[in-house]
Write an enzyme that holds these catalytic residues in place. Structure first.
Site, PDB file in Angstrom:
ATOM      1  N   TYR A  39      38.517 -79.000  -6.053  1.00  0.00           N
ATOM      2  CA  TYR A  39      39.962 -78.953  -5.802  1.00  0.00           C
ATOM      3  C   TYR A  39      40.275 -78.408  -4.411  1.00  0.00           C
ATOM      4  O   TYR A  39      41.406 -78.049  -4.119  1.00  0.00           O
ATOM      5  CB  TYR A  39      40.670 -78.090  -6.857  1.00  0.00           C
ATOM      6  CG  TYR A  39      40.624 -78.637  -8.275  1.00  0.00           C
ATOM      7  CD1 TYR A  39      39.748 -79.652  -8.635  1.00  0.00           C
ATOM      8  CD2 TYR A  39      41.464 -78.132  -9.256  1.00  0.00           C
ATOM      9  CE1 TYR A  39      39.702 -80.144  -9.927  1.00  0.00           C
ATOM     10  CE2 TYR A  39      41.424 -78.622 -10.553  1.00  0.00           C
ATOM     11  CZ  TYR A  39      40.540 -79.625 -10.880  1.00  0.00           C
ATOM     12  OH  TYR A  39      40.504 -80.104 -12.161  1.00  0.00           O
ATOM     13  N   LYS A  44      26.428 -76.087 -13.339  1.00  0.00           N
ATOM     14  CA  LYS A  44      25.664 -77.325 -13.506  1.00  0.00           C
ATOM     15  C   LYS A  44      24.551 -77.303 -12.448  1.00  0.00           C
ATOM     16  O   LYS A  44      24.343 -78.265 -11.698  1.00  0.00           O
ATOM     17  CB  LYS A  44      26.594 -78.540 -13.335  1.00  0.00           C
ATOM     18  CG  LYS A  44      25.964 -79.870 -13.637  1.00  0.00           C
ATOM     19  CD  LYS A  44      25.781 -80.148 -15.117  1.00  0.00           C
ATOM     20  CE  LYS A  44      25.035 -81.447 -15.346  1.00  0.00           C
ATOM     21  NZ  LYS A  44      24.741 -81.710 -16.768  1.00  0.00           N
ATOM     22  N   ASP A 100      27.734 -78.808 -19.882  1.00  0.00           N
ATOM     23  CA  ASP A 100      27.795 -79.744 -21.025  1.00  0.00           C
ATOM     24  C   ASP A 100      27.413 -79.034 -22.322  1.00  0.00           C
ATOM     25  O   ASP A 100      28.067 -79.189 -23.358  1.00  0.00           O
ATOM     26  CB  ASP A 100      26.950 -81.015 -20.795  1.00  0.00           C
ATOM     27  CG  ASP A 100      25.772 -80.831 -19.857  1.00  0.00           C
ATOM     28  OD1 ASP A 100      25.694 -79.798 -19.179  1.00  0.00           O
ATOM     29  OD2 ASP A 100      24.908 -81.728 -19.820  1.00  0.00           O
ATOM     30  N   ASP A 106      38.977 -75.850 -15.496  1.00  0.00           N
ATOM     31  CA  ASP A 106      40.171 -76.633 -15.858  1.00  0.00           C
ATOM     32  C   ASP A 106      39.926 -77.345 -17.190  1.00  0.00           C
ATOM     33  O   ASP A 106      40.753 -77.318 -18.104  1.00  0.00           O
ATOM     34  CB  ASP A 106      40.433 -77.652 -14.729  1.00  0.00           C
ATOM     35  CG  ASP A 106      41.815 -78.282 -14.821  1.00  0.00           C
ATOM     36  OD1 ASP A 106      42.595 -77.885 -15.702  1.00  0.00           O
ATOM     37  OD2 ASP A 106      42.102 -79.172 -14.009  1.00  0.00           O
TER      38      ASP A 106
END
Ligand code: NAI
Length: 334
Positions: free
Chosen positions: A124, A172, A205, A229
């Site tokens: 972002y 991640k 995940d 988010d």
């Protein structure tokens, strides 16, 4: 002493839920003055600017704002006003508590998780490149040492202050071996400074699966912007949906309190929106302003209303409208 805050009503359901929340704050004796400003399309239609100088000056002066949701066009169109305000005031902490509420029936019980989402970096950051000749787009997920350090530090400091047991660092780093691996690396350095708080790391995940299967195992989460988010909407569903959960954007100098949800155009103007999420954000704001007594009073009245289906809005299986819900909270104030 009375406190002045900036009030942005927002779009869609924004005006309905801010009116409801202000009526409750006033009835409870929160002793607030509101300096009202528009932002986004409402402001653009009125004066040709998405964010006015007057709004910026108001937030700078009063340092605290309560904000309704603001519509962002999908794809083309202007950049998110929410993201712009977070960057403009360097509101690097997005804090999203997610707690089971007595009387609000969901598939889970005893959930009490606080998510710390980095709010100014990652995907972002607004660093987007376009090679017109080859039709190639790049969105750069910038992370910095300062950005990673301060959000993880905020999560650990919160854990210490509130007697929390564990911080889960969500990343991640297995695939994103530069940006996400760096976030994890800095997070581990910060974690080492807080030996009294247990910590672990989880890949995003797996974290999604864990939160749906075993939410009661989690306490404080900290992660980068996009993952945060997405996780916060997932977490909202665990405790009753987007109509329930609060959010705060906190920086060194200013803070903007807003619900996690958006402008809900599908129910706007129909007296159907649940004002709880914005009210819970206002309760966080009152605590930020050290107005603990009135914050607790409103919270108790809110929980009493939520425990009675008759006064709940449709998203919680009730039949009441936004206004009737607010009237019930006011009637429950003691
Ligand atoms: P949304 O959160 O507005 O709505 C998703 C679903 O949840 C809808 O079915 C809606 O009716 C329901 N919902 C949301 N808030 C509710 C409430 N208080 N009471 C009852 N039901 C509620 O998400 P959507 O539709 O993806 O986004 C709509 C607009 O809001 C978009 O322009 C988006 O960019 C913007 N948005 C703004 C945010 C902000 O201002 N912080 C945050 C998220 C989205």
């Amino acid at each position: 002493m009375s406190t002045t805050i900036t009030l942005i009503q927002g779009d869609g359901i924004g005006p309905e839920i801010t009116d409801a929340v202000v009526s409750i704050l006033d009835a409870a004796g929160a002793d607030l003055n509101y300096e009202k400003h528009d932002a986004g399309i409402t402001s653009y239609n009125a004066c040709g600017k998405l964010i006015t100088e007057e709004l910026i000056a108001s937030i700078k002066e009063h340092k605290v704002a309560l904000k309704g949701p603001i519509t962002t066009p999908v794809g083309d169109g202007f950049r998110s006003i929410n993201v712009s305000l977070r960057l403009m005031f360097d509101l690097y902490q997005n804090i999203r508590p997610c707690k089971s509420i007595p009387g609000v029936a969901t598939k889970f019980e005893g959930i009490d998780i606080v998510l710390f989402r980095e709010n100014t970096e990652g995907l972002y950051s607004g660093l987007e490149l376009f090679d017109e000749r080859h039709q190639i787009y790049d969105s750069i997920a910038r992370v910095t040492r300062l950005g990673c350090d301060r959000i993880v530090r905020a999560a650990f400091e919160y854990a210490v202050k509130h007697g929390r047991k564990k911080v889960t660092i969500v990343h991640k780093a297995n695939i994103l071996k530069s940006s996400s691996a760096f976030f994890l690396h800095v997070a581990k350095e910060v974690a080492a400074e807080f030996p009294q708080v247990a910590w672990e790391d989880k890949i995003i995940d797996n974290m999604c699966m864990q939160l749906v299967a075993y939410p009661e195992r989690y306490d404080v989460l900290v992660t980068t912007n996009l993952f945060g988010d997405i996780l916060s909407d997932l977490m909202a569903a665990l405790v009753g949906g987007l109509g329930i959960v609060a959010g705060a954007n906190i920086g060194k100098d200013c803070a903007i309190f807003e619900a996690v949800h958006g402008s809900a155009p599908d129910i706007a103007g129909q007296n159907k929106a649940n004002p709880t999420a914005l009210l819970q954000s206002a309760i966080m704001m009152l605590r930020h302003l050290n107005k603990f007594e009135v914050a607790n009073k409103i919270e108790q009245a809110l929980f009493k209303t939520l425990a009675d289906k008759e006064y709940c809005t449709g998203d919680l299986g009730g039949k009441a409208g936004t206004k009737e819900f607010a009237q019930s909270v006011i009637a429950n104030l003691v």
